[in-house]
Design a protein around this motif. Sequence first.
Motif, PDB file in Angstrom:
ATOM      1  N   SER A  85      46.265   5.213 -20.997  1.00  0.00           N
ATOM      2  CA  SER A  85      47.717   5.037 -20.854  1.00  0.00           C
ATOM      3  C   SER A  85      48.067   4.565 -19.451  1.00  0.00           C
ATOM      4  N   VAL A  86      49.117   3.752 -19.366  1.00  0.00           N
ATOM      5  CA  VAL A  86      49.649   3.303 -18.081  1.00  0.00           C
ATOM      6  C   VAL A  86      51.083   3.814 -17.972  1.00  0.00           C
ATOM      7  N   LEU A  87      51.353   4.579 -16.928  1.00  0.00           N
ATOM      8  CA  LEU A  87      52.685   5.121 -16.702  1.00  0.00           C
ATOM      9  C   LEU A  87      53.276   4.447 -15.477  1.00  0.00           C
ATOM     10  N   GLU A  88      54.579   4.225 -15.507  1.00  0.00           N
ATOM     11  CA  GLU A  88      55.248   3.562 -14.396  1.00  0.00           C
ATOM     12  C   GLU A  88      56.404   4.414 -13.888  1.00  0.00           C
ATOM     13  N   ALA A  89      56.711   4.271 -12.593  1.00  0.00           N
ATOM     14  CA  ALA A  89      57.796   5.033 -11.975  1.00  0.00           C
ATOM     15  C   ALA A  89      58.229   4.330 -10.700  1.00  0.00           C
ATOM     16  N   ASP A  90      59.375   4.730 -10.193  1.00  0.00           N
ATOM     17  CA  ASP A  90      59.788   4.258  -8.873  1.00  0.00           C
ATOM     18  C   ASP A  90      58.991   4.981  -7.785  1.00  0.00           C
ATOM     19  N   ILE A  91      58.884   6.312  -7.943  1.00  0.00           N
ATOM     20  CA  ILE A  91      58.129   7.125  -6.983  1.00  0.00           C
ATOM     21  C   ILE A  91      57.138   7.976  -7.748  1.00  0.00           C
ATOM     22  N   CYS A  92      55.897   7.939  -7.338  1.00  0.00           N
ATOM     23  CA  CYS A  92      54.852   8.803  -7.888  1.00  0.00           C
ATOM     24  C   CYS A  92      54.467   9.810  -6.803  1.00  0.00           C
ATOM     25  N   ILE A  93      54.632  11.093  -7.101  1.00  0.00           N
ATOM     26  CA  ILE A  93      54.283  12.174  -6.176  1.00  0.00           C
ATOM     27  C   ILE A  93      53.038  12.858  -6.715  1.00  0.00           C
ATOM     28  N   VAL A  94      51.953  12.829  -5.966  1.00  0.00           N
ATOM     29  CA  VAL A  94      50.697  13.436  -6.394  1.00  0.00           C
ATOM     30  C   VAL A  94      50.606  14.832  -5.796  1.00  0.00           C
ATOM     31  N   GLY A  95      50.843  15.840  -6.613  1.00  0.00           N
ATOM     32  CA  GLY A  95      50.807  17.224  -6.151  1.00  0.00           C
ATOM     33  C   GLY A  95      52.123  17.921  -6.406  1.00  0.00           C
ATOM     34  N   ALA A  96      52.075  19.071  -7.088  1.00  0.00           N
ATOM     35  CA  ALA A  96      53.298  19.819  -7.420  1.00  0.00           C
ATOM     36  C   ALA A  96      53.268  21.194  -6.775  1.00  0.00           C
ATOM     37  N   GLY A  97      53.064  21.199  -5.450  1.00  0.00           N
ATOM     38  CA  GLY A  97      53.223  22.411  -4.662  1.00  0.00           C
ATOM     39  C   GLY A  97      54.599  22.404  -4.017  1.00  0.00           C
ATOM     40  N   PRO A  98      54.820  23.195  -2.960  1.00  0.00           N
ATOM     41  CA  PRO A  98      56.133  23.231  -2.312  1.00  0.00           C
ATOM     42  C   PRO A  98      56.640  21.873  -1.848  1.00  0.00           C
ATOM     43  N   ALA A  99      55.762  21.024  -1.292  1.00  0.00           N
ATOM     44  CA  ALA A  99      56.213  19.704  -0.827  1.00  0.00           C
ATOM     45  C   ALA A  99      56.611  18.822  -1.995  1.00  0.00           C
ATOM     46  N   GLY A 100      55.728  18.704  -2.996  1.00  0.00           N
ATOM     47  CA  GLY A 100      56.005  17.839  -4.124  1.00  0.00           C
ATOM     48  C   GLY A 100      57.206  18.278  -4.927  1.00  0.00           C
ATOM     49  N   ILE A 101      57.318  19.568  -5.192  1.00  0.00           N
ATOM     50  CA  ILE A 101      58.458  20.072  -5.964  1.00  0.00           C
ATOM     51  C   ILE A 101      59.748  19.915  -5.183  1.00  0.00           C
ATOM     52  N   SER A 102      59.720  20.146  -3.872  1.00  0.00           N
ATOM     53  CA  SER A 102      60.935  19.973  -3.060  1.00  0.00           C
ATOM     54  C   SER A 102      61.420  18.535  -3.099  1.00  0.00           C
ATOM     55  N   MET A 103      60.486  17.592  -3.024  1.00  0.00           N
ATOM     56  CA  MET A 103      60.866  16.182  -3.103  1.00  0.00           C
ATOM     57  C   MET A 103      61.449  15.849  -4.471  1.00  0.00           C
ATOM     58  N   ALA A 104      60.806  16.299  -5.528  1.00  0.00           N
ATOM     59  CA  ALA A 104      61.295  16.003  -6.878  1.00  0.00           C
ATOM     60  C   ALA A 104      62.692  16.577  -7.087  1.00  0.00           C
ATOM     61  N   ARG A 105      62.923  17.797  -6.637  1.00  0.00           N
ATOM     62  CA  ARG A 105      64.254  18.400  -6.770  1.00  0.00           C
ATOM     63  C   ARG A 105      65.314  17.591  -6.032  1.00  0.00           C
ATOM     64  N   SER A 106      64.941  17.082  -4.848  1.00  0.00           N
ATOM     65  CA  SER A 106      65.887  16.320  -4.052  1.00  0.00           C
ATOM     66  C   SER A 106      66.287  15.013  -4.726  1.00  0.00           C
ATOM     67  N   LEU A 107      65.476  14.555  -5.681  1.00  0.00           N
ATOM     68  CA  LEU A 107      65.749  13.291  -6.365  1.00  0.00           C
ATOM     69  C   LEU A 107      66.431  13.477  -7.716  1.00  0.00           C
ATOM     70  N   ILE A 108      66.657  14.727  -8.129  1.00  0.00           N
ATOM     71  CA  ILE A 108      67.345  14.984  -9.395  1.00  0.00           C
ATOM     72  C   ILE A 108      68.758  14.395  -9.347  1.00  0.00           C
ATOM     73  N   GLY A 109      69.131  13.736 -10.419  1.00  0.00           N
ATOM     74  CA  GLY A 109      70.476  13.179 -10.511  1.00  0.00           C
ATOM     75  C   GLY A 109      70.641  11.805  -9.911  1.00  0.00           C
ATOM     76  N   THR A 110      69.576  11.271  -9.343  1.00  0.00           N
ATOM     77  CA  THR A 110      69.631   9.908  -8.809  1.00  0.00           C
ATOM     78  C   THR A 110      69.195   8.934  -9.903  1.00  0.00           C
ATOM     79  N   SER A 111      69.281   7.660  -9.604  1.00  0.00           N
ATOM     80  CA  SER A 111      68.818   6.642 -10.547  1.00  0.00           C
ATOM     81  C   SER A 111      67.336   6.333 -10.356  1.00  0.00           C
ATOM     82  N   ILE A 112      66.670   7.098  -9.507  1.00  0.00           N
ATOM     83  CA  ILE A 112      65.258   6.871  -9.190  1.00  0.00           C
ATOM     84  C   ILE A 112      64.376   7.579 -10.217  1.00  0.00           C
ATOM     85  N   ASP A 113      63.475   6.831 -10.814  1.00  0.00           N
ATOM     86  CA  ASP A 113      62.544   7.376 -11.797  1.00  0.00           C
ATOM     87  C   ASP A 113      61.350   7.986 -11.066  1.00  0.00           C
TER      88      ASP A 113
END
Length: 530
Positions: free
Chosen positions: A12-40
């Motif tokens: 499978s090939v997945l596409e996104a605007d931002i790919c964050i590798v790692g779901a620890g405090p840094a990765g989750i904090s970044m993902a939360r900060s992008l909620i509600g934006t038009s950024i995939d």
Amino acid sequence: MFIDLRTLDDGSVLEADICIVGAGPAGISMARSLIGTSIDVLVIESGDMDYDDATQALYRGESVGVPYFGLEDARLRFFGGSSNHWDNWCGEFQPIDFQQRSWVPFSGWPFGPEELEPWYDLARPICSLGPRRKNAEIWDKLNVEPIVLDESRLKFHFWEIATPTRFGEVYREELRKAPNIRVLLNANATEVVSDAAAHKVESVELVTFNGHKARVKARHFVLACGAIENARLMLASDRIEPHGIGNRRDVVGRFFMEHPRDRIGSLATSDPFHLIDMFRPGWFGEHVFCPSITVPAEKTKAEQILNTRLQLLYVTDETSMATMRRFAQSIEAGRVPDRLAEGLWDLIQGTDITAYNLYRRAVHNRPMVPKPDGVQQVYFLCQAEQAPNPDSRITLSDRRDALGSRLPVLDWRLGELDKRTLQVQGKLLGGELARLGLGLFQFDPWLREGGTSWSPSMVGGYHQMGTTRMSDDERTGVVDADCKVHGLDNLYVAGSSVYPTGSNINPTLTLVALALRLCDHLKQRITERV
């Protein structure tokens, strides 16, 4: 949305605007900060929602330098990362930590503390911390009278401790419901692939234990895997650059730092109770503050030492403490205490500490304190800043893990300045305690010796830092002030691996602040190009 990579088609090939590798405090904090934006946003997590032995074993590696924990024991590899066992001891870096210090080679951040202040403000509630408090306010709330230090020589500094924040539990539903966030579970990143000129990342290669492979294409990539794994993944990505992606200057993996923790000496005193009381963690509303002793910035400059903190601890075999607690719980429950006669004998044997604790509770409404087990058992423990050292590093072994990736090799090294700092700080502490008539401070034998050796009991703080350090100069750093890898247009690194220096405080609050700052930078880049 959460997706298990094992359920997707192989290849499978997945596409996104931002790919964050790692779901620890840094990765989750970044993902939360992008909620509600038009950024995939696509977040890649090696593990699942819970601990798994096979996935955790992917952290294994070798340690060939200063003795260290098993690499698989120092981090957790499932959603939420190491916040899943984090005790939430926090603190902000101090101004001197950002300065270039002439006596500390490779010190200095590309920006000052004012740059991080607004991001600390945003990071604090994410880490469940309350507002900043002044020392006087904390002491007053803790109902403890601190000793009066000569603040030109030593000063108090507090850890801030909140209820442990398990990022994977606390922020799970937000990410699950966010329409622009996908979290890909059981997806192990094995390679970062760039274009032929090594100017831009084209994809990240993924694999699962059941053999499924996938590829992620994105406009921007962020590595948020922790200090060892960020370096490991970059070094292993050698398809185009033979020494690893972003490693043209041989800096990736270097400057590994920890916070060495060790006993530096004991206190011989006839009255340990006030000091024990003063150094005990205490509640301020819903938060706990724990005092420590540091050296003021001007004194560190004069002595040319690092920024290190000391904490008072003690050893006790006092049985009357447990008995008093047991009696109190029984009385509050309206029943006769168990083993009444035995308990009364324990209290009689510890008459001095029993009377002292009754006085504390009745007159000052303070918690009980135990009695130290002998004069040598009140001691000071350091949490030391480590000087940046290019020979303290991560490399790759020829051995491989279950997925075929080369194992990391940690060569942790400490130098002369690391040890001399504790010798100087111990002398300052001993002088202050003697001046105040509080007892005689005695160095532990290992610290009286010359050289760079530490005691066999020395451990790290589980605080891995520095392997993809930040610098404006690519000869001394992997990422620039925006956490972008030098020479690559769309690869960034988040987490404590970007720290040029590590201060003396636990790293999580600062890495969350830096992750939020990086996220803001990426929002601006994407908006400008829309």
